[in-house]
Design an enzyme around this catalytic site. Structure first.
Site, PDB file in Angstrom:
ATOM      1  N   TRP A 176      -0.563  43.984  14.204  1.00  0.00           N
ATOM      2  CA  TRP A 176      -1.500  43.667  13.123  1.00  0.00           C
ATOM      3  C   TRP A 176      -2.551  44.753  12.973  1.00  0.00           C
ATOM      4  O   TRP A 176      -2.986  45.083  11.887  1.00  0.00           O
ATOM      5  CB  TRP A 176      -2.165  42.313  13.411  1.00  0.00           C
ATOM      6  N   HIS A 177      -2.962  45.326  14.103  1.00  0.00           N
ATOM      7  CA  HIS A 177      -4.010  46.342  14.058  1.00  0.00           C
ATOM      8  C   HIS A 177      -3.499  47.701  13.641  1.00  0.00           C
ATOM      9  O   HIS A 177      -4.245  48.521  13.128  1.00  0.00           O
ATOM     10  CB  HIS A 177      -4.705  46.438  15.413  1.00  0.00           C
TER      11      HIS A 177
END
Lengths: 369, 460
Positions: free
Chosen positions: B316-317
């Site tokens: 996600w990052h």
């Protein structure tokens, strides 16, 4: 009385909003920044006008000379203390607010439409010269400098064309580090990098600070004096001490304001003054170090063409008797003419381990008088 | 467009709120939506259509996902009900797959094309809504305007907080726009602005310097100092941004959830991530960890569940390997902490647990900060003296401390609860308000002078 008390109470309740507006008005007025509101309106009006005009509309944003409209936001910081918060004013009124690029080329205002908005990249880049890194204060080495014998010097001959196209022989030699014992380096944060990582910290003198510009260099109070508490200006320091060689590199910070001509006007003035104060010194004007193609393509006032344009003019100041022009870009750039990208992280400053390339270049280009 | 920019502070915010204030109450929702779309367009116009499509499509999906209340007294479901249940399930699975698929696609391609602004946040927002409707936690939103505002409202559109629908359901329907909330929200916004401009941006310069110098050329003390500076920068950057989001939400009449709770006061990595980016953590817990079984199915299963969560968190990052290393380190620490706790092994002194946390988290942030694994290994090598330095300037850390030390200290102090306590004490006093308002303009001044330093999380 009751109503007065109530009004008073109400004011205290809304103190935040009231102060916000008041301080805002005072701030914008005192720093002359009402153009934050004024400029985009003016630019939009101009843009509308150009939509209806047939002539004078050019889509191309020719940024070769890096010119910008007069109404750049005045620096809210006083110019006095260069070694403290030396800042380059970010040109917000550049028109980026509404995605327009306004450039003044040859005195005529031309407007083109830039990208409406680019997502900000999360790259952590060293804010080029807009950074507020406080200037590095450097203690010049003790005034009594021991003269070391020069070790073996190689002599190279290079033929250089002067302005009148008459080939004059400039002979270079290669020296060792100790040659720079009576050398002075004047410059901006790139020269600070040389100070930090060039290995000449204890050998040469450095009058350099982040954000230094040609307009401020002589009056910059960045020179520490032994036994004295405050600092003196570069001009004062040049009056007090004589150097054999002066290496000069300025120019990247000024790219956001003015034109090549205004830059060169000041540049010539400064060099003339330095010649006056240091009649026996050999002055090496270093061409402004380039930036990477990637940094150049960012679309702001820092770009390869602008740097080249200024370097061309700086080279003309060399008389090849006392003032010489050196172009370290010849060893630092790639085929596209930009700074070699592996040498830098932010596209503007050399990484510490590559400063030596610059130093070696200087060592190999000492003029034989 | 980022909150900490002159364009937003002096143009968008005043103009929007003037328009919002003069909009009649029934029209305020439209004003908000239009404002949010304009806000998005100014940041990333090319993917505006994607956002609009996402909202509309998911709105229609939500209508079909409504859970049918079980009829009491019936022991067996009718065939019709079974069919509806099945179709609800398949609709959900498809919708989740499409939303996640699009997000993944952009993440994978984000090297070559930019990531659409805010997609990671609004996708998670939408997924939370769909899953909650499916579960029956909330009712489907029939008003597309409210649904749109839920997803796109500009305070949280770009960087969160990730809000669950029931947190704003009431206010989406009816909220009040009062001077008191407006001022209070703006005060909170100013606190966030200060955190970003006066702390994060300042202390970030330390890290920037080290980047410019080149990681191979930093001394070991400087490597640690710069890592610490990064840890402070990323915190105040994101914390500031979250405060600004909540502040604007309050100005509009919403109560958005907090994202941070003095995380650096935690005494374990597990605790840290209960206090850091709280809304993301709870999203993963609510929609991934617990459905997988959480910690209720034995230790081995828990370890696997945690692995899945941290894998997804890493992706996600960002889509580069360093994020997996970052997530991996944290996952390992959490495992070890669980094991030690089970066996009753704890830190003897409280101080040691704090030190442990600061050291581990700082090292983990280094992995987060440096995308190139080669550069990362050089940096870690310099931190632990395992890699030879090239052109290291001795005493470089002293010089850096001279220039930036005060900001580093200020940031560390601000990690303690003292800052928030101070704020709560002063915010209602008229003098506190005056000072805060003046500080707002100090921030504007800094932004004018140094250009806008983009918020780090805005490509997520």
């Amino acid at each position: 009385m009751e109503t007065l008390k109530k009004v008073f109470m109400w004011i205290k309740e809304q103190a935040f909003l009231i102060t916000l507006v008041l301080v805002g008005v005072i701030f914008l007025t005192c720093t002359g920044n009402w153009n934050i509101y004024g400029d985009p309106i003016v630019h939009t009006a101009e843009w509308c006008k150009t939509l209806f005009a047939v002539e004078n509309v050019q889509e191309d944003y020719t940024a070769v000379t890096g010119n910008l409209p007069e109404s750049t936001i005045q620096s809210a910081v006083s110019d006095a203390d260069v070694s403290g918060d030396e800042l380059l004013v970010a040109d917000v009124s550049h028109g980026d607010i509404f995605g327009e690029d306004v450039s003044v080329v040859n005195g005529e205002k031309e407007v083109s439409n830039g990208d409406a908005g680019e997502p900000y990249s999360a790259e952590a880049e060293a804010p080029a010269e807009g950074e507020t890194g406080p200037g590095v204060t450097m203690t010049p080495p003790k005034y009594a400098v021991s003269q070391n014998e020069m070790t073996e010097n190689k002599i190279n001959g290079v033929v250089e064309q002067t302005q009148d196209n008459q080939p004059r022989q400039i002979v270079y030699k290669t020296v060792e580090d100790d040659y720079f014992a009576d050398a002075l380096f004047i410059g901006d944060s790139r020269t600070v990098g040389m100070y930090e990582y060039g290995g000449l910290k204890d050998i040469s003198t450095f009058y350099a600070t982040t954000g230094l510009t040609i307009h401020k260099v002589l009056d910059a109070s960045i020179v520490e004096v032994e036994g004295q508490f405050g600092k003196i200006t570069v001009e004062e320091a040049l009056q007090q001490k004589q150097f054999a060689n002066i290496y000069f590199m300025l120019g990247i910070n000024e790219m956001g304001t003015g034109t090549v001509d205004t830059f060169m006007e000041k540049y010539s003035e400064v060099i003339a003054r330095i010649k006056e104060l240091q009649p026996d010194a050999t002055i090496y004007l270093q061409g402004i170090m380039q930036v990477t193609t990637r940094r150049s393509e960012k679309g702001d006032y820092i770009h390869i063409e602008g740097i080249n344009a200024r370097n061309e003019e700086i080279a003309k100041l060399a008389d090849n008797e006392q003032v010489y022009y050196l172009d370290v870009n010849s060893v630092l750039c790639d085929e596209e003419g930009g700074l070699e990208s592996s040498y830098t992280s932010d596209g503007v400053h050399l990484k510490a381990q590559y400063i030596s390339i610059w130093k070696e270049f200087l060592k190999e280009h000492v003029v034989v008088q | 467009m980022i909150f900490s920019s002159v364009e937003f502070l002096l143009w968008f915010l005043p103009i929007f709120f003037i328009l919002y204030a003069i909009s009649p109450n029934k029209f305020k929702d439209v004003t908000l939506l239009l404002g949010s779309l304009v806000f998005y367009a100014l940041g990333d116009i090319k993917y505006l259509l994607l956002l609009v499509i996402s909202v509309c499509a998911n709105y229609f999906v939500g209508l079909r996902l409504e859970k049918i209340a079980a009829r009491s007294g019936q022991s067996k479901q009718t065939k019709e009900e079974i069919d509806i249940e099945k179709s609800r399930k398949y609709i959900l699975i498809t919708a989740v797959a499409v939303n996640v698929g699009i997000l993944l696609l952009f993440k994978l391609l984000s090297g070559r094309i930019g990531l659409p602004l805010g997609i990671s946040f609004y996708t998670f927002q939408v997924l939370a809504y769909l899953i909650d409707v499916y579960r029956g936690k909330i009712h489907k939103e029939t008003n597309i305007l409210r649904m749109a505002n839920y997803v796109t409202m500009f305070p949280k559109l770009v960087s969160g907080p990730i809000v669950s629908y029931d947190e704003v359901e009431k206010e989406l329907g009816s909220r009040s726009f009062t001077l008191e909330k407006f001022q209070s929200g703006l005060q909170l916004f100013t606190m966030g602005l200060m955190a970003k401009v006066l702390l994060a941006d300042r202390v970030g310069l330390l890290w920037n310097e080290v980047e410019v110098t080149g990681f191979a050329s930093v001394s070991t003390p400087l490597a640690w100092l710069a890592a610490l500076a990064y840890a402070m920068k990323i915190y105040f950057d994101f914390y500031g941004y979250s405060l600004m989001a909540v502040g604007i939400g309050r100005m509009l009449g919403f109560q958005l959830p907090a994202n941070f709770r003095t995380p650096y006061m935690a005494q374990s990595v597990r605790e840290f991530y209960r206090r850091w980016h709280i809304t993301l953590g709870r999203w993963f817990r609510e929609y991934v960890y617990i459905p997988l079984g959480g910690s209720r199915k034995g230790e081995l299963r828990t370890i696997c569940n945690l692995l899945v969560v941290w894998l997804l968190t890493s992706i996600w990052h960002g889509n580069t390997w360093n994020f997996l290393i970052w997530g991996g380190i944290l996952w390992l620490c959490i495992l070890l902490e669980r094991q030690f706790e089970k066996r009753g092994i704890t830190w003897k002194w409280k101080f040691a647990s704090h030190l442990y946390l600061w050291v581990v988290i700082t090292i983990s942030w280094v992995c987060f900060a440096i995308p190139d694994v080669g550069e990362l290994s050089i940096y870690l090598g310099r931190m632990f003296g395992l890699v030879e330095g090239i052109s290291v300037s001795s005493g470089d850390w002293l010089r850096v401390l001279q220039n930036h030390g005060i900001w580093l200290v200020a940031a560390i102090v601000a990690c303690t609860p003292c800052l928030e306590k101070l704020y709560h004490k002063c915010k209602n006093h008229w003098l506190g308000k005056v000072v805060l308002a003046a500080l707002f303009w100090v921030c504007v001044w800094r932004l004018l002078v140094e250009g806008n330093n983009p918020f780090m999380y805005s490509v997520f």
